[in-house]
Design a protein around this motif. Structure first.
Motif, PDB file in Angstrom:
ATOM      1  N   ASP A 182       0.993  -1.347  -0.053  1.00 39.28           N
ATOM      2  CA  ASP A 182       0.018   0.072   0.039  1.00 39.28           C
ATOM      3  C   ASP A 182       0.908   1.369  -0.014  1.00 39.28           C
ATOM      4  O   ASP A 182       0.907   2.301   0.837  1.00 39.28           O
ATOM      5  CB  ASP A 182      -0.670   0.074   1.291  1.00 39.28           C
ATOM      6  CG  ASP A 182      -1.969  -1.195   1.086  1.00 39.28           C
ATOM      7  OD1 ASP A 182      -2.559  -1.555   0.125  1.00 39.28           O
ATOM      8  OD2 ASP A 182      -2.381  -1.653   2.388  1.00 39.28           O
ATOM      9  N   ASN A 213      -5.278  -0.865   2.298  1.00 42.33           N
ATOM     10  CA  ASN A 213      -5.857  -1.560   1.312  1.00 42.33           C
ATOM     11  C   ASN A 213      -6.152  -0.640   0.081  1.00 42.33           C
ATOM     12  O   ASN A 213      -7.200  -0.915  -0.596  1.00 42.33           O
ATOM     13  CB  ASN A 213      -7.132  -1.963   1.726  1.00 42.33           C
ATOM     14  CG  ASN A 213      -6.974  -3.001   2.898  1.00 42.33           C
ATOM     15  OD1 ASN A 213      -6.056  -3.848   2.846  1.00 42.33           O
ATOM     16  ND2 ASN A 213      -7.977  -2.979   3.965  1.00 42.33           N
ATOM     17  N   THR A 214      -5.338   0.164  -0.396  1.00 41.60           N
ATOM     18  CA  THR A 214      -5.317   0.867  -1.306  1.00 41.60           C
ATOM     19  C   THR A 214      -4.535   0.429  -2.577  1.00 41.60           C
ATOM     20  O   THR A 214      -5.279   0.672  -3.899  1.00 41.60           O
ATOM     21  CB  THR A 214      -4.465   2.426  -1.282  1.00 41.60           C
ATOM     22  OG1 THR A 214      -3.193   2.154  -0.811  1.00 41.60           O
ATOM     23  CG2 THR A 214      -5.419   3.272  -0.339  1.00 41.60           C
ATOM     24  N   TYR A 247      -5.288   3.667  -7.581  1.00 42.82           N
ATOM     25  CA  TYR A 247      -5.476   2.692  -6.642  1.00 42.82           C
ATOM     26  C   TYR A 247      -6.880   1.964  -6.383  1.00 42.82           C
ATOM     27  O   TYR A 247      -7.889   2.360  -7.012  1.00 42.82           O
ATOM     28  CB  TYR A 247      -4.961   3.238  -5.079  1.00 42.82           C
ATOM     29  CG  TYR A 247      -6.062   4.325  -4.854  1.00 42.82           C
ATOM     30  CD1 TYR A 247      -7.269   4.054  -3.981  1.00 42.82           C
ATOM     31  CD2 TYR A 247      -6.179   5.654  -5.112  1.00 42.82           C
ATOM     32  CE1 TYR A 247      -7.874   5.012  -3.430  1.00 42.82           C
ATOM     33  CE2 TYR A 247      -6.925   6.641  -4.992  1.00 42.82           C
ATOM     34  CZ  TYR A 247      -7.957   6.285  -4.189  1.00 42.82           C
ATOM     35  OH  TYR A 247      -9.002   7.280  -3.886  1.00 42.82           O
ATOM     36  N   GLY A 248      -6.811   0.898  -5.498  1.00 48.12           N
ATOM     37  CA  GLY A 248      -8.109   0.154  -5.250  1.00 48.12           C
ATOM     38  C   GLY A 248      -7.953  -1.140  -5.872  1.00 48.12           C
ATOM     39  O   GLY A 248      -6.936  -1.573  -6.212  1.00 48.12           O
ATOM     40  N   GLN A 249      -9.254  -1.752  -5.672  1.00 53.52           N
ATOM     41  CA  GLN A 249      -9.529  -3.268  -6.221  1.00 53.52           C
ATOM     42  C   GLN A 249     -10.692  -3.237  -6.945  1.00 53.52           C
ATOM     43  O   GLN A 249     -11.352  -2.440  -7.175  1.00 53.52           O
ATOM     44  CB  GLN A 249      -9.779  -4.002  -5.049  1.00 53.52           C
ATOM     45  CG  GLN A 249      -8.688  -4.037  -4.090  1.00 53.52           C
ATOM     46  CD  GLN A 249      -8.595  -3.101  -3.058  1.00 53.52           C
ATOM     47  OE1 GLN A 249      -9.732  -2.739  -2.633  1.00 53.52           O
ATOM     48  NE2 GLN A 249      -7.570  -2.703  -2.283  1.00 53.52           N
ATOM     49  N   SER A 265     -13.569  -1.104  -8.540  1.00 54.95           N
ATOM     50  CA  SER A 265     -13.520   0.296  -8.077  1.00 54.95           C
ATOM     51  C   SER A 265     -12.284   0.884  -7.969  1.00 54.95           C
ATOM     52  O   SER A 265     -11.380   0.528  -6.833  1.00 54.95           O
ATOM     53  CB  SER A 265     -14.345   0.801  -6.923  1.00 54.95           C
ATOM     54  OG  SER A 265     -14.365   1.816  -6.800  1.00 54.95           O
ATOM     55  N   HIS A 266     -11.584   1.583  -9.025  1.00 51.25           N
ATOM     56  CA  HIS A 266     -10.286   2.077  -8.836  1.00 51.25           C
ATOM     57  C   HIS A 266     -10.364   3.502  -8.895  1.00 51.25           C
ATOM     58  O   HIS A 266     -11.120   4.215  -9.736  1.00 51.25           O
ATOM     59  CB  HIS A 266      -9.043   1.650  -9.948  1.00 51.25           C
ATOM     60  CG  HIS A 266      -8.792   0.144  -9.812  1.00 51.25           C
ATOM     61  ND1 HIS A 266      -9.704  -0.939 -10.173  1.00 51.25           N
ATOM     62  CD2 HIS A 266      -7.653  -0.284  -9.103  1.00 51.25           C
ATOM     63  CE1 HIS A 266      -9.086  -2.289  -9.932  1.00 51.25           C
ATOM     64  NE2 HIS A 266      -8.025  -1.865  -9.419  1.00 51.25           N
ATOM     65  N   HIS A 267      -9.461   4.336  -8.112  1.00 52.01           N
ATOM     66  CA  HIS A 267      -9.660   5.710  -8.258  1.00 52.01           C
ATOM     67  C   HIS A 267      -8.113   6.519  -8.359  1.00 52.01           C
ATOM     68  O   HIS A 267      -7.351   5.920  -8.168  1.00 52.01           O
ATOM     69  CB  HIS A 267     -10.092   6.252  -6.785  1.00 52.01           C
ATOM     70  CG  HIS A 267     -11.487   5.693  -6.433  1.00 52.01           C
ATOM     71  ND1 HIS A 267     -12.818   6.014  -6.941  1.00 52.01           N
ATOM     72  CD2 HIS A 267     -11.850   4.449  -5.836  1.00 52.01           C
ATOM     73  CE1 HIS A 267     -13.611   5.249  -6.751  1.00 52.01           C
ATOM     74  NE2 HIS A 267     -13.261   4.465  -5.822  1.00 52.01           N
ATOM     75  N   ASP A 290      -8.728   9.876  -4.245  1.00 49.27           N
ATOM     76  CA  ASP A 290     -10.300  10.182  -5.041  1.00 49.27           C
ATOM     77  C   ASP A 290     -10.290  11.550  -5.677  1.00 49.27           C
ATOM     78  O   ASP A 290     -11.182  12.212  -5.154  1.00 49.27           O
ATOM     79  CB  ASP A 290     -11.397   9.932  -3.833  1.00 49.27           C
ATOM     80  CG  ASP A 290     -12.634   9.576  -4.595  1.00 49.27           C
ATOM     81  OD1 ASP A 290     -12.512   9.118  -5.967  1.00 49.27           O
ATOM     82  OD2 ASP A 290     -13.795   9.683  -3.967  1.00 49.27           O
ATOM     83  N   GLY A 316     -14.954   6.032 -11.103  1.00 43.22           N
ATOM     84  CA  GLY A 316     -14.308   4.647 -10.708  1.00 43.22           C
ATOM     85  C   GLY A 316     -14.145   3.922 -11.802  1.00 43.22           C
ATOM     86  O   GLY A 316     -14.994   3.734 -12.765  1.00 43.22           O
TER      87      GLY A 316
END
Length: 655
Positions: free
Chosen positions: A99, A120-121, A137-139, A142-144, A160, A166
């Motif tokens: 992360d 968890n990014t 980043y993200g899963q 949904s990635h931002h 964000d 997203g």
């Protein structure tokens, strides 16, 4: 002990122009990489280093421009995208397993700082634009977009930054100056261009030309941020050129071999594309706006296919001098380095006469060929390489005509093979090239002799072989090689040196085998090379003794071994040993004043060089007999010595 039967008449049974080179159409170098997976590639033009991420190996490997490993940055869990700052001082790596974004200092190739992006990014892709590091980043689903300013003493993570958007998968990020481009890969592809000069993304344009909307695998942004090349396009196979201002299609780059999977734009606008092709061309190089590539590269093509270029596996050196490609195949993953890929390939050729006379003028021509015309006043450098100038002697430069032709003359001072090379140094749009041709220039014939050819010697005789060299220009050195018969004795240089005042050079050979002696004169600028051989021959040592006789007495002047008819004579032969060697045993009988053949047979020698034969059977009395052991070249199991006959041994049977 061997036995053989005989009667009165004993029968022993059975008895060897112009050459040219083209600007490289394949990688100039290829080096295996110590990685188990491929994530991304970045190039440091200041320190001449290449950074390659290995997600499965949790590391970034660092090589020089030739692909040689110089450093490894370990402990980067799942490391993916890489982005280098415009000044090449820092490479940023997206490390989802931590992360964090990790900063690698290029001066030391070590991890200098870690920037946590939040629990968890999982940062996946990144770019450097407007002085900030931008990352996705993200899963799924949904990635931002987030960013931070590494110049701050304690950088603030701003997450964000596109709150209304997203992304299912982490999009690709590319940047130039303060322009950030987001590219969505996959079935439905898209592009969005942002101005990030304020620290916040300001949308300039989003969309996608219809021709590039499907299955974009990669895209590249030009250094001036005015053009995008998308590795997707209309059928049959092509990449799409896109104007950054309005995201309109401005052209296409057909690649003919499959859907493009990588794109890279050099500082001068040259475009590199690759396809995932096992059985066809791999890399295509285009000039901006061109419809056909001026260079293509194909790797390791064979009946089972060839290497393939990784998706997003192309990048240029910051100065455009090299193109780097990540290629993989059955034998591993390689860094392929292409020199001069931004310049048109050139073929250089030289045509000189096949033969010429030393000291007389010869004329030669040459030509440069390329798909692009040469600048006025272009020149080639002519070099002559010969015996007197093995490293080459410059003959100056020659101007190339508008059609690419040139010519030159020379008076070769040395004979032998004389090579003329034309070297074109290249220019802003042409790669270097060289061509050459070799001329056989006459030299004076050399007299070289060697004695003792065809001579035959007793085993172990020391023989002096002498080479005699006649008059020459400068070189007076002769080599003497000795090659005994038999595969276990290799040809060996035994002496090299200048001949004496009489022109002689000698070496002594212990003649235990047939032997070829070779004298070699390498020649000089005016005297031709010469090689002569002399083959001399060596007998074996052979002796035979007779045993079990009851007495020895003379018949006339010859000594005979006397045997009772019930006694079997024993013949013991001693001979020079060689692997699998046999000797021939001959038997003769005396009748009415003349010796007659009574048969022969071969018997194998023991490793001690001995053979024992017993003559069995019924022995008739009153007849004079004799026997001898011999080595017969070729028939005795080898041919390393010359045929040698042993002495006769005489015997006689009585009651």
């Amino acid at each position: 002990m061997r036995t053989v039967a005989t009667a009165l008449a004993v029968l022993f049974s059975s008895t060897a122009l112009a050459a040219g080179t083209v600007g490289p159409a394949a990688a100039d170098s290829s080096t295996a990489l110590s990685i188990s997976s491929y994530g991304d590639i970045a190039v440091d033009g200041v320190h001449k280093r290449v950074y390659i991420s290995d997600p499965a190996g949790n590391k970034v490997v660092v090589t020089d421009y030739a692909g040689k490993l110089v450093a490894t940055v370990p402990d980067l869990s799942g490391v993916r995208d890489l982005a280098i700052t415009p000044d090449s001082r820092t490479v940023y790596a997206a490390v989802p397993g931590e992360d964090a974004v990790v900063a690698i200092e290029t001066s030391t190739s070590t991890a200098a700082a870690r920037y946590p992006t939040g629990e968890n990014t999982d940062p996946q892709t990144l770019a450097v634009a407007g002085g900030r590091v931008w990352f996705m980043y993200g899963q799924q689903p949904s990635h931002h977009l987030g960013s931070f300013d590494p110049a701050q003493s304690t950088p603030e993570m701003v997450l964000d930054q596109l709150p209304d958007l997203g992304f299912y998968d982490a999009p690709e990020l590319e940047s130039a100056g303060s322009t950030l481009v987001i590219g969505i890969h996959g079935t439905w592809s898209g592009l969005a261009v942002y101005d990030v000069s304020s620290g916040a993304p300001v949308l300039r344009k989003q969309g996608m030309p219809a021709e590039a909307a499907n299955y974009m695998n990669d895209f590249a942004l030009s250094a001036d941020a005015k053009q995008i090349v998308a590795a997707s396009g209309e059928s049959p196979y092509a990449a799409t050129a896109i104007n950054t201002d309005d995201l309109s299609r401005t052209g296409g780059y057909p690649v003919e071999a499959g859907n493009p999977n990588s794109a890279a734009i050099a500082p001068d606008g040259t475009i590199a594309l690759s396809t995932f092709s096992w059985y066809d061309k791999d890399i295509f190089i285009f000039k901006p706006g061109a419809k056909t590539p001026y260079r293509t590269y194909t790797y390791d093509l064979n009946t089972s296919g060839g290497d393939t270029i990784a998706t997003q596996g192309l990048t240029w050196a910051p100065d455009g001098s090299k193109l780097f490609a990540i290629a993989s195949g059955n034998s591993g993953t390689y860094l392929r380095v292409l020199d001069n890929a931004t310049r048109y390939p050139v073929k250089a050729s030289v045509s000189a006469p096949a033969k010429a006379t030393r000291g007389k003028k010869l004329s030669a021509t040459g030509k440069l060929t390329s798909d692009k015309s040469f600048p006025s006043g272009s020149t080639v450098t002519i070099t002559r390489t010969d015996i007197d100038s093995p490293k080459g002697k410059s003959l100056g430069t020659k101007t190339v005509s508008s059609s690419g032709t040139f010519s030159f003359t020379d008076v070769p001072p040395a004979g032998g093979n004389v090579t003329y090379t034309a070297q074109y140094g290249g220019d802003a749009t042409h790669a270097p090239a060289s061509g050459k041709d070799t001329v056989a220039v006459s030299r004076t014939a050399t007299s070289l002799t060697l004695n003792h050819n065809g001579s035959l010697y007793s085993y172990g005789t020391d023989v002096s072989f002498t080479a005699h060299l006649g008059s020459t220009y400068k070189n007076r050195t002769v080599e003497l090689w000795v090659n005994p018969f038999g595969s276990d004795k290799p040809n060996k240089l035994v002496k090299t040196g200048k001949v004496n005042s009489k022109g002689n050079l000698s070496t002594t050979v212990d003649m235990t085998r047939d032997t070829t002696v070779t004298a070699v004169f390498a020649g000089d600028a005016r005297s031709a090379s010469k090689t002569v051989k002399a083959t001399a021959y060596a007998k074996v040592k052979v002796s035979t003794s007779v045993s079990k006789q009851y007495k020895t007495a003379k018949i006339g002047s010859t000594s005979y071994a006397y045997f009772h008819k019930k006694t079997d004579p024993v013949f013991t032969t001693t001979m020079t040993y060689y692997k699998n060697r046999s000797h021939r045993l001959n038997l003769e009988i005396y009748y009415q004043g003349k010796w007659y053949d009574a048969g022969s047979q071969y018997f194998k020698l023991g490793t001690n060089g001995k053979s024992v034969v017993t003559l069995t059977g019924t022995h008739d009395t009153g007849y004079r007999m004799r026997m001898r052991a011999s080595y017969i070249n070729g028939s005795s199991g080898d041919n390393v010595n010359s045929t040698t006959y042993g002495a006769w041994k005489y015997f006689y049977f009585t009651k």
